[in-house]
Design an enzyme around this catalytic site. Structure first.
Site, PDB file in Angstrom:
ATOM      1  N   MET D   1       0.639  -1.186   0.096  1.00  0.00           N
ATOM      2  CA  MET D   1      -0.201  -0.003  -0.160  1.00  0.00           C
ATOM      3  C   MET D   1       0.767   1.228  -0.113  1.00  0.00           C
ATOM      4  O   MET D   1       0.540   2.320   0.921  1.00  0.00           O
ATOM      5  CB  MET D   1      -0.908   0.009   1.232  1.00  0.00           C
ATOM      6  CG  MET D   1      -1.698  -1.279   1.455  1.00  0.00           C
ATOM      7  SD  MET D   1      -2.459  -1.177   2.999  1.00  0.00           S
ATOM      8  CE  MET D   1      -3.392  -2.613   2.995  1.00  0.00           C
ATOM      9  N   PRO D   2       1.686   1.259  -0.871  1.00  0.00           N
ATOM     10  CA  PRO D   2       2.501   2.438  -0.642  1.00  0.00           C
ATOM     11  C   PRO D   2       2.030   3.836  -1.208  1.00  0.00           C
ATOM     12  O   PRO D   2       1.047   3.675  -2.118  1.00  0.00           O
ATOM     13  CB  PRO D   2       3.899   2.138  -1.592  1.00  0.00           C
ATOM     14  CG  PRO D   2       3.656   0.838  -2.070  1.00  0.00           C
ATOM     15  CD  PRO D   2       2.282   0.409  -1.847  1.00  0.00           C
ATOM     16  N   VAL D   3       2.407   4.779  -0.636  1.00  0.00           N
ATOM     17  CA  VAL D   3       2.077   6.033  -1.095  1.00  0.00           C
ATOM     18  C   VAL D   3       3.557   7.063  -1.301  1.00  0.00           C
ATOM     19  O   VAL D   3       4.217   7.022  -0.793  1.00  0.00           O
ATOM     20  CB  VAL D   3       1.410   7.036  -0.159  1.00  0.00           C
ATOM     21  CG1 VAL D   3       1.134   8.490  -0.637  1.00  0.00           C
ATOM     22  CG2 VAL D   3      -0.121   6.299   0.340  1.00  0.00           C
TER      23      VAL D   3
END
Lengths: 64, 64, 64, 64, 64, 64
Positions: D1-3
């Protein structure tokens, strides 16, 4: 002294933000024992060409 | 390589920001041994309906 | 209601942070008419392998 | 779930952002085993008077 | 695709965070028409010497 | 003077971060005309109980 930052698409009304700030503050008090007096909610609004998911900009997506 | 981000209401003049960037940079060099050459100050300005304290938006507060 | 976030290498003492928080708050009051009572300074400390400049991680740099 | 958040000067075209979002997403998948489906790229654009290096605002610099 | 970032003191249990993430997500869906599937809640926890209000670090305050 | 911030789960090796910083810097130079000398990449790593999607913490998810 919590700070909650909301990053979302542009387009919510002031009234929606009003309710959102209230509801998030309530959640922080109920679930995290936050002191509401020192609790900040910051809203950042983004244009469709300033956010991508799966490498595709919002302007090019058909599912939003 | 420090980065200092300032989040505040909209409305400061370029000259106020000029002095602020200088003063914050000075504080970082004096107090935290920062190298000024690689020090960034980023300013984010917010509208009154994008910030709440105690669950109340800036547009609805009478004390700001 | 300003929030100032400082991102820097790990390693400053509590006393350095104490002076830094005071100096940045002073700069915000003097230069940006901030109300100190509602002013937050947040410090984020980073390891040498969590920051890069010019594509080179801190652990691989010789100039810091 | 990287941002992944990109902070840069204002002025890139939608097409540049399109390529940038794609290239950063590709880098995250290749180098950090990220799942592209849940990967967000957020772009923040700054005016010249909202960013300083070495204590000098972008509007006052001659090297950018 | 909203992202909500919570910055608060260290010390909440996993169960408090579990309830908080759920409540904030609910608030975003109810008040801001967010799609929960793509909604991220990120929690950042801070030590007492990494946050100051009114120029005074958490370690030096008596009211928290 | 761009700053790119990567927020992801804990667990990448220094070598993965090394390659990631290089690849993101390359993407910024190629696609956004960034000057690499002044380009920072900041990595924030998160524990499984500090990130939620769809209101469910990483510790409670079975798909990551």
């Amino acid at each position: 002294m919590p700070v909650v930052t909301v990053q979302m698409w542009k387009g919510r009304s002031t009234d929606q933000k009003r309710k959102l700030a209230k509801a998030i503050t309530h959640a922080m008090v109920e679930c995290a024992d936050a002191n509401p007096e020192a609790l900040h909610v910051i809203i950042q609004e983004y244009e469709l060409d300033n956010w991508a998911r799966a490498g595709v900009l919002g302007v090019d997506r058909t599912d939003i």
